[in-house]
Design a protein around this motif. Structure first.
Motif, short mmCIF file in Angstrom:
data_model
loop_
_atom_site.label_atom_id
_atom_site.label_comp_id
_atom_site.label_asym_id
_atom_site.label_seq_id
_atom_site.Cartn_x
_atom_site.Cartn_y
_atom_site.Cartn_z
N GLU A 47 6.79 11.85 -29.74
CA GLU A 47 6.34 11.30 -28.45
C GLU A 47 4.87 10.90 -28.51
OE1 GLU A 47 7.12 14.40 -25.67
OE2 GLU A 47 9.31 14.08 -25.79
N ILE A 48 4.45 10.15 -27.49
CA ILE A 48 3.03 9.78 -27.37
C ILE A 48 2.20 11.07 -27.22
CG2 ILE A 48 1.34 8.67 -25.84
CD1 ILE A 48 3.60 6.74 -24.98
N VAL A 49 1.07 11.13 -27.92
CA VAL A 49 0.16 12.27 -27.75
C VAL A 49 -1.23 11.71 -27.47
CG1 VAL A 49 -0.84 14.34 -28.82
CG2 VAL A 49 1.46 13.61 -29.47
N ALA A 50 -1.84 12.15 -26.37
CA ALA A 50 -3.20 11.71 -26.03
C ALA A 50 -4.05 12.95 -25.83
CB ALA A 50 -3.19 10.88 -24.76
N GLY A 51 -5.31 12.89 -26.24
CA GLY A 51 -6.17 14.05 -26.03
C GLY A 51 -7.59 13.77 -26.44
N ASN A 52 -8.39 14.84 -26.44
CA ASN A 52 -9.77 14.75 -26.91
C ASN A 52 -10.05 16.00 -27.74
OD1 ASN A 52 -12.80 15.06 -26.94
ND2 ASN A 52 -12.59 13.10 -25.89
N VAL A 53 -10.75 15.84 -28.83
CA VAL A 53 -10.99 16.99 -29.72
C VAL A 53 -11.74 18.12 -29.01
CG1 VAL A 53 -10.82 15.70 -31.87
CG2 VAL A 53 -13.02 15.90 -30.76
N ASP A 54 -12.50 17.76 -27.96
CA ASP A 54 -13.21 18.79 -27.16
C ASP A 54 -12.25 19.81 -26.57
OD1 ASP A 54 -15.48 17.45 -27.53
OD2 ASP A 54 -15.71 16.72 -25.47
N GLU A 55 -11.00 19.39 -26.35
CA GLU A 55 -10.03 20.27 -25.68
C GLU A 55 -9.20 21.07 -26.68
OE1 GLU A 55 -7.85 17.08 -24.03
OE2 GLU A 55 -9.47 16.51 -22.67
N ILE A 56 -9.41 20.84 -27.98
CA ILE A 56 -8.58 21.51 -28.97
C ILE A 56 -9.33 22.68 -29.59
CG2 ILE A 56 -7.24 21.22 -31.08
CD1 ILE A 56 -7.00 18.35 -30.46
N GLU A 94 -7.15 29.10 -43.03
CA GLU A 94 -6.69 30.03 -44.06
C GLU A 94 -7.50 31.32 -44.05
OE1 GLU A 94 -6.32 27.71 -47.73
OE2 GLU A 94 -4.42 26.90 -46.98
N GLY A 95 -7.75 31.81 -42.83
CA GLY A 95 -8.40 33.11 -42.65
C GLY A 95 -9.91 33.10 -42.82
N MET A 96 -10.51 31.91 -43.04
CA MET A 96 -11.97 31.86 -43.26
C MET A 96 -12.66 31.47 -41.96
SD MET A 96 -12.12 29.90 -46.93
CE MET A 96 -11.09 28.55 -46.45
N LYS A 97 -13.58 32.33 -41.45
CA LYS A 97 -14.17 31.99 -40.15
C LYS A 97 -15.28 30.95 -40.26
CE LYS A 97 -17.02 36.21 -39.76
NZ LYS A 97 -17.15 36.34 -41.22
N GLU A 98 -15.74 30.64 -41.46
CA GLU A 98 -16.77 29.59 -41.63
C GLU A 98 -16.13 28.21 -41.83
OE1 GLU A 98 -16.14 31.36 -44.70
OE2 GLU A 98 -16.60 33.14 -43.52
N VAL A 99 -14.80 28.18 -41.93
CA VAL A 99 -14.09 26.89 -42.08
C VAL A 99 -13.10 26.80 -40.93
CG1 VAL A 99 -12.73 25.42 -43.61
CG2 VAL A 99 -14.30 27.11 -44.61
N LEU A 100 -13.25 25.76 -40.09
CA LEU A 100 -12.46 25.69 -38.86
C LEU A 100 -11.59 24.44 -38.87
CD1 LEU A 100 -15.40 26.69 -36.52
CD2 LEU A 100 -13.48 28.15 -37.23
N ILE A 101 -10.37 24.59 -38.35
CA ILE A 101 -9.46 23.44 -38.32
C ILE A 101 -8.97 23.18 -36.90
CG2 ILE A 101 -7.37 24.81 -38.87
CD1 ILE A 101 -6.65 22.25 -40.70
N GLN A 102 -8.80 21.91 -36.59
CA GLN A 102 -8.15 21.49 -35.34
C GLN A 102 -6.96 20.62 -35.73
OE1 GLN A 102 -11.96 19.81 -34.03
NE2 GLN A 102 -11.55 20.72 -32.03
N ASP A 103 -5.81 20.90 -35.11
CA ASP A 103 -4.61 20.08 -35.33
C ASP A 103 -4.49 19.15 -34.13
OD1 ASP A 103 -4.07 21.69 -37.56
OD2 ASP A 103 -2.98 23.13 -36.31
N LEU A 104 -4.55 17.86 -34.35
CA LEU A 104 -4.56 16.92 -33.24
C LEU A 104 -3.15 16.59 -32.74
CD1 LEU A 104 -7.50 16.92 -34.07
CD2 LEU A 104 -7.54 14.44 -33.90
N LEU A 105 -2.14 16.81 -33.60
CA LEU A 105 -0.75 16.53 -33.20
C LEU A 105 0.04 17.84 -33.17
CD1 LEU A 105 0.02 13.26 -35.22
CD2 LEU A 105 -0.93 13.53 -32.93
N PRO A 106 1.16 17.86 -32.44
CA PRO A 106 1.97 19.08 -32.38
C PRO A 106 2.53 19.44 -33.75
CG PRO A 106 2.70 17.45 -30.75
CD PRO A 106 1.73 16.75 -31.64
N LYS A 107 2.67 20.75 -33.97
CA LYS A 107 3.33 21.20 -35.22
C LYS A 107 4.82 21.22 -34.95
CE LYS A 107 -0.26 24.11 -37.18
NZ LYS A 107 -0.75 25.48 -37.21
#
Ligand code: UGY
Ligand code: MN
Length: 261
Positions: free
Chosen positions: A146-155, A161-174
Motif C-alpha cells: 500500500e501507499i506509505v507516507a511519513g516523515n523520518v522525524d516521526e520514526i 544489531e544491539g549497538m546503541k551508537e548505530v541507529l536504524i530507522q525503517d521507513l516502510l513496514p516490515k
C-alpha cells in the motif's frame, strides 16, 4: 548548491575524483562528476541517474533538484514498477491516485507498483532536492503493498544489531507484501558496523550527513555527505564514522522478503 561542475579549463585538482566504478560489484559516485540527464516527464528539474541496471542494480536511483514550479506531472513508474521519494530539503506536493501529500524535509512517500507518482515543487520558488527510487515489483500471491507516507522525524531510531551508537530507522513496514525496504542508518562519530557484511541483497545509498570510511570489497575509501554508493549483491561492506560531532548517516534501499530466482 549546484552539483554540476562545468569546468572552465584545467586547474590543479580539477581533473581528479574520488568516484570509483566496479560494475556489478560496487560504485562510489561523488557529486563533482554528476551531469544532468534528460528524463521524459521531468520538467524544470536537474535530474541525474545514480544506480541503475547499467551498473548492475535491479533498481534505479535518481538525485533530483526541482526548480520553480517544476516536477513530474505526467506520472513516474507504475505499471508493475514501484517508486519511493525522499525530500532531502525543500517542499513538494506529491500526488498518488488523486490524493495530495505535502512533503517537507525528511518527508517520504512509497508508491506501490500499480500506481504512479506525480509531484510539483511547492517551495516558494526555491529549489527542492529529492532522492528518488524505482524498482520493478516482485509480486507475491495474496499480498499487495500500500501507499506509505511519513516523515523520518516521526520514526523511532532503534539500536542496530544491539549497538546503541548505530541507529536504524525503517521507513516502510516490515510486511511480506513489500519486496524491499528503505532505511536510514546513522553512526555516531567513531561507531562502526560490527563486522564486514557479505549478503545477497543490493543497496543504493545516499549520504545525508557526516563523513565515514567505507570498506567496499576490501578497499577502504572516504565518503562524504552528498556521495552515492552502490553495493551490489555479495559486495563485502562496512563503515566507521569519522568527524567529531555529526553522525554519519545514509538513506538506502535493500531488497527483502523474496526468494532468489
Ligand atoms: O542493512 C544493511 O544491510 C546495512 N547494514 N548495510 C550497510 O550499511 N552497508
Ligand atoms: Mn548491507
Amino acid at each position: 548548491m549546484s552539483y554540476l561542475n562545468h569546468n572552465q579549463g584545467y586547474r590543479e585538482g580539477l581533473l581528479e575524483t574520488r568516484s570509483v566504478i566496479k560494475k556489478d560489484n560496487y560504485a562510489l559516485i561523488t557529486p563533482d562528476g554528476l551531469v544532468n540527464n534528460v528524463v521524459p516527464g521531468f520538467e524544470d528539474c536537474d535530474i541525474t541517474i545514480l544506480g541503475s541496471p547499467r551498473l548492475g542494480a535491479r533498481f534505479v536511483d535518481y538525485l533530483v533538484t526541482v526548480k520553480n514550479q517544476g516536477g513530474n506531472k505526467t506520472g513516474f513508474a507504475g505499471d508493475g514498477v514501484q517508486s519511493f521519494v525522499y525530500v532531502e530539503y525543500g517542499k513538494i506536493n506529491a500526488f498518488v491516485d488523486e490524493k495530495k501529500y505535502e512533503l517537507t524535509e525528511g518527508g517520504y512517500l512509497y508508491v506501490p507498483p500499480h500506481l504512479q507518482l506525480t509531484f510539483e515543487n511547492s517551495n516558494n520558488g526555491e529549489d527542492s532536492r529529492l532522492f528518488l527510487y524505482k524498482k520493478r515489483y516482485q509480486p507475491l500471491e495474496g499480498h499487495t503493498p500500500e501507499i506509505v507516507a511519513g516523515n523520518v522525524d516521526e520514526i523511532k531510531q532503534e539500536a542496530y544489531e544491539g549497538m546503541k551508537e548505530v541507529l536504524i530507522q525503517d521507513l516502510l513496514p516490515k510486511d511480506i507484501a513489500y519486496d524491499m525496504n528503505i532505511h536510514i542508518l546513522s553512526f555516531k562519530p567513531g561507531a562502526s558496523h560490527g563486522y564486514i557484511e557479505t549478503h545477497v541483497q543490493e543497496h543504493g545509498a545516499y549520504v545525508l550527513s557526516g563523513r565515514g570510511m567505507y570498506n567496499l570489497d576490501n578497499e577502504w575509501m572516504p565518503v562524504d555527505k552528498g556521495d552515492y554508493i552502490f553495493m551490489g549483491a555479495y559486495a563485502p561492506q562496512a563503515t566507521y564514522a569519522i568527524g567529531l560531532d555529526e553522525p554519519f548517516a545514509y538513506i538506502y534501499s535493500k531488497d527483502a522478503n523474496r526468494d532468489i530466482n
